[in-house]
Design a protein around this motif. Structure first.
Motif, short mmCIF file in Angstrom:
data_model
loop_
_atom_site.label_atom_id
_atom_site.label_comp_id
_atom_site.label_asym_id
_atom_site.label_seq_id
_atom_site.Cartn_x
_atom_site.Cartn_y
_atom_site.Cartn_z
N ALA A 122 0.94 -1.16 0.09
CA ALA A 122 0.00 0.24 0.09
C ALA A 122 0.79 1.28 0.12
O ALA A 122 0.55 2.27 0.65
CB ALA A 122 -0.87 0.04 1.28
N GLU A 123 1.85 1.31 -0.85
CA GLU A 123 2.79 2.54 -0.88
C GLU A 123 3.39 2.34 -2.48
O GLU A 123 3.09 1.78 -3.07
CB GLU A 123 3.91 2.51 0.05
N LEU A 147 7.53 3.74 -8.21
CA LEU A 147 7.15 2.47 -8.53
C LEU A 147 5.95 1.95 -7.50
O LEU A 147 6.03 2.17 -6.34
CB LEU A 147 8.19 1.40 -8.52
N PRO A 148 4.96 1.18 -8.11
CA PRO A 148 3.80 0.73 -7.23
C PRO A 148 4.11 -0.46 -6.60
O PRO A 148 4.71 -1.26 -6.84
CB PRO A 148 2.77 0.56 -8.11
N PRO A 201 2.10 -6.68 0.16
CA PRO A 201 3.56 -6.79 0.92
C PRO A 201 4.31 -7.80 0.64
O PRO A 201 3.68 -8.71 -0.26
CB PRO A 201 2.93 -6.93 2.43
N GLY A 202 5.78 -7.56 0.57
CA GLY A 202 6.62 -8.67 0.25
C GLY A 202 7.78 -7.97 -0.30
O GLY A 202 8.22 -6.85 -0.21
N VAL A 203 8.68 -8.84 -0.94
CA VAL A 203 9.83 -8.32 -1.72
C VAL A 203 9.61 -8.39 -3.14
O VAL A 203 9.38 -9.28 -3.80
CB VAL A 203 10.89 -9.40 -1.30
N TYR A 204 10.01 -7.02 -3.48
CA TYR A 204 9.72 -6.61 -4.86
C TYR A 204 11.12 -6.75 -5.61
O TYR A 204 12.45 -6.58 -4.95
CB TYR A 204 9.36 -5.22 -5.16
#
Length: 821
Positions: A651-652, A699-700, A704-707
């Motif tokens: 959410a960021e 970047l959207p 949650p998690g690792v991008y």
């Protein structure tokens, strides 16, 4: 235990498979050849029955089942075209069966009921596929084409099943030209048999290749109508035909009509198959296009694509009337690798090649866009092209990070056909060939599971050792340390497999290629030059002949090349070479002597084995939170592709500062590419400005998690004030950075890929460790390292690697990712 292999994300969709014990095709209980719960009773089944035994596909299916089962039953199986009195293996074609409705022509239904075991296919070739699927369920395997790699169960297991299978790609192919095999007495037989057993051979043939020269050679067309070609600057020499010219179109029509004058052809495996597409693609080459198709003096790939596809489209329209159901095929390749600016006919078959010039579209985008246009699509890859690789051991990451990703791209993009170029070097590439055959049928399968099956069944008690052997080559540079460890693994595997001569012989096949590449790999890579002596070259020639019939390397091309070197370059008379042409396979004692020679060569090295897991497997991450000052931003001045991992709470918007000359992708935690963008902010005009401030790119990050920020080309990047790391274990030219050495690290390995490159390490206590070498591949073992955050400085633009520590590197130690304890 070895680390899990860095496989690609797996596709969703493809093959329906269910195991429903105790049900038959009408949903009733089982009896006769099965127990009450539907488990097959092998002692009661002794017949293979089909009304269609005269069909070659059905006959092959029956014979293969009999050949494999006879040694495991009390008496031989009987082939019968008369209905049996008791339970049997029943082979039949029934395209109207409700379980096969909506499936493709190669689909089959495999089930057990009161009749015994049933293989019902939509077509005869589908029944043959079902026969091999049954044998695989029973434990039979045909890993590589040489019979040494055939595996049989000791007994027939109790099985129950009801499943429908169909191939994801309606045509599946691996290129292995007959000329590579025909020089060996067993070559063609072994290959064709392996293709059938691997279910790569169907009964339809979509042909796509360079063909303009067959029906519209520029010289012939110019002689017919000088206005139908464009000319070189001299105004006289034809440059290329004009595909929109009526004379060229008429020639293409005639070619297509003649092509479909007969409905079948013989494929590379010697089987008669249905023709599905006529190839309408330009000749190969780069400087062959009309100058009028240039834009600003450069070839324009969009203009060339439109010209090429215009002709294919025209032929496709003609086929709709004269040969309905047939296709005009065209490659998407080289300078015609864009998507045309006009709609394509639905009976165009576009084969997207993993090679393109002048396009900004990725391979995935090309496959997906053609699929979205509503045409039939295919994929063409380059898995093993001998002039490029010459039987070398595959570079680390190539199979796991490239080739299997291509299969995923083709499947997810909706491709209907799949083809990959291959050679005959099963020593280093056998696993790739076998995995390709499995995943081309069903891309949903987990490559890790497939490889676990390979290691367990092919190597038995030596499974873990051989998995370590292969995994190390898959993930680490092929330095002297890695080569030395490979021979130690082979020795340990042979010992572990004592009493199993079948397994030991497979291990020796692995040894032969390992020895071959260690002994003569540098000379092969140097164009088969630089041999230590004439005797050394003759020794390689003799070795090639000794392993000729084992299909460990591509014998024909290696032998022809070496023969030219020996006779033309080194002046060796044929009288001296004739005694070297001995195809007798090596004995166990000869293999042991080669192994002993190799082990002795590496005996003085520090042969430490280190493992490095995938960076993403180390989750969850925390920040190192070191008090050390940051160094320069992360830079790449060597090109290639790098991954930067960035955790997010979701959410960021994640803001990245970067300059790029190339492209970047933003990939969410599930593996979905959210953003793909070409950029040239680093080298806009007059050079590349690594010292300039980065540009903020939002970047959207919704979940949650690792991008993953994947960047290709040259770049400078930072992720201000948040946890992030470059994912290794190989890094490209970042001049300095930080990494962590966690508790339990007995040793790590550092290496650099440039001559005279120095790696300077600063330990957590502030002391320095300086490593300098003069070789192209410098590698050092650091034993008993201090725990904590280390700094590395690289003296030159060089790839470098860190093995045995978390593969995470960052310029700011405060935000360096480390695994949570």
């Amino acid at each position: 235990m070895t680390p899990r292999r860095p496989w690609v994300r797996h596709v969703v969709g493809g093959m329906l498979v269910g195991v429903l014990a105790g049900c038959n095709h009408d949903g009733h209980g089982s009896s006769g050849g099965t127990t009450p719960n539907g488990v097959v009773r092998w002692e009661s089944i002794d017949t293979i029955y089909s009304q269609n035994l005269s069909d070659p596909y059905i006959e092959q299916a029956a014979q293969e089942i009999k050949t494999h089962l006879d040694p495991l039953k009390a008496g031989p199986m009987v082939l019968s075209s008369a209905p049996p009195a008791g339970p049997a293996i029943v082979l039949e074609v029934n395209p109207g069966l409700r379980y096969l409705e909506g499936r493709n022509d190669e689909a089959f239904y495999l089930f057990a009921d009161e009749r015994g075991i049933n293989i019902t296919g939509r077509s005869p070739v589908a029944v043959r596929h079902g026969a091999y699927a049954l044998l695989e369920k029973l434990g039979f395997r045909w890993f590589f084409q040489h019979p040494t790699w055939n595996v049989s169960p000791e007994t027939l297991p109790a099985v129950s099943f009801q499943e429908v299978q169909e191939p994801r790609f309606i045509q599946r192919g691996l290129g292995n030209p007959t000329g590579h095999r025909a020089v060996m007495p067993n070559g063609v037989e072994y290959w064709e048999r392996w293709i059938r057993r691997s279910r790569l051979a169907g009964d339809a043939f979509f042909e796509a290749r360079h063909s303009w020269y067959e029906f519209a050679g520029k010289t012939e067309v110019a002689a017919q109508d000088p206005t139908a070609v464009c000319y070189k600057p001299d105004g006289v020499t034809p440059q290329q035909v004009l595909p929109e010219h009526p004379a060229v179109i008429d020639r293409a029509y005639t070619y297509a009509r003649n092509y479909f004058a007969t409905d079948t052809t013989v494929n590379r495996e010697g089987e008669t198959v249905r023709k599905m597409s006529v190839p309408i693609s330009p000749p190969d080459g780069n400087l062959i296009w009309c100058d009028t198709w240039r834009v600003d003096g450069e070839y324009n790939s969009q203009a060339i694509t439109d010209k090429v596809y215009g002709l294919t489209n025209t032929v496709a329209r003609m086929l709709q009337t004269e040969h309905p159901g047939k296709y005009a095929s065209v490659l998407n390749y080289s300078w015609y690798s864009e998507v045309p600016t006009f709609p394509l006919e639905p009976n165009v078959h576009v084969v997207v090649c993993d090679f393109a010039r002048g396009t900004a579209l990725t391979l995935q985008e090309r496959v997906e866009r053609f699929h979205a246009m509503g045409v039939s699509t295919g994929f063409y890859g380059y898995f093993d092209v001998w002039p490029w690789w010459k039987d070398r051991i595959e570079p680390p990451g190539k199979m796991t990070g490239k080739y299997l990703a291509d299969i995923r791209t083709a499947a997810e993009g909706g491709a209907d056909t799949f083809y990959a170029e291959a050679s005959d070097n099963w020593g280093p590439k056998g696993r790739l060939y076998w995995l390709t055959s499995k995943l081309a049928w069903d891309p949903d399968q987990d490559p890790d599971v497939l490889l676990d099956d390979f290691y367990a069944r092919a190597f038995g008690p030596a499974k873990d050792i051989m998995e370590r052997y292969y995994t190390r080559f898959d993930t680490q540079r092929h330095t002297p340390r890695v080569m030395g460890l490979a021979f130690e693994d082979v020795a340990a595997a042979l010992e572990a497999a004592a009493g199993r001569p079948d397994i030991q012989e497979r291990i020796r096949h692995v040894l032969y290629h390992t020895y071959f590449w260690w002994k003569w790999g540098p000379e092969i890579q140097a164009g088969h030059a630089g041999f230590a002596s004439v005797d050394d070259a003759k020794a390689m020639y003799a070795f090639l002949w000794r392993i000729r019939d084992l299909h460990v390397v591509t014998f024909r091309l290696q032998e022809e090349t070496m023969l030219r070197v020996l006779t033309t370059t080194l002046g060796v008379p044929d009288a001296e070479l004739a005694p070297l042409r001995d195809p007798t396979p090596p004995s166990a004692s000869e293999a042991q002597a080669w192994l002993d020679e190799a082990r002795a060569n590496f005996s003085g090295l520090d042969l430490v084995h280190v493992e490095t897991p995938r960076a993403l497997d180390l989750q969850p991450f925390v920040a190192a939170d070191s008090s050390l000052p940051p160094v320069r931003r992360i830079e790449n001045r060597l090109g290639g592709t790098e991954d930067i991992l960035i955790p997010s709470s979701g959410a960021e918007t994640v803001t990245v500062s970067m300059l790029v000359s190339g492209w970047f992708e933003w990939i969410d935690p599930s593996g979905t590419v959210l953003v793909h963008q070409e950029l040239n902010t680093l080298c806009p005009t007059g050079g590349c400005w690594f010292q300039n401030p980065g540009q903020a790119v939002p970047l959207p990050a919704d979940s949650p998690g690792v991008y993953t920020l994947r960047i290709g080309g040259w770049f400078v990047v930072d992720v201000p004030d948040r946890m992030s790391s470059m994912a290794g274990p190989t890094y490209k030219s970042t001049p300095s950075g930080y990494f962590s050495v966690p508790p339990g690290t007995a040793a790590f390995v550092a290496g650099a890929g440039t001559e005279n490159c120095t790696l300077t390490f600063t330990r957590p206590d502030g002391t320095s460790l300086v490593l300098t070498g003069a070789d192209t591949w410098n590698e050092w073992v650091v034993r008993d390292p201090q725990l904590g955050v280390w700094r590395i400085d690289v003296s030159a633009s060089s790839e470098f690697w860190l093995l045995g520590v978390p593969p995470l590197l960052w310029h700011n130690p405060k935000y360096l990712l480390v695994p949570r304890d």
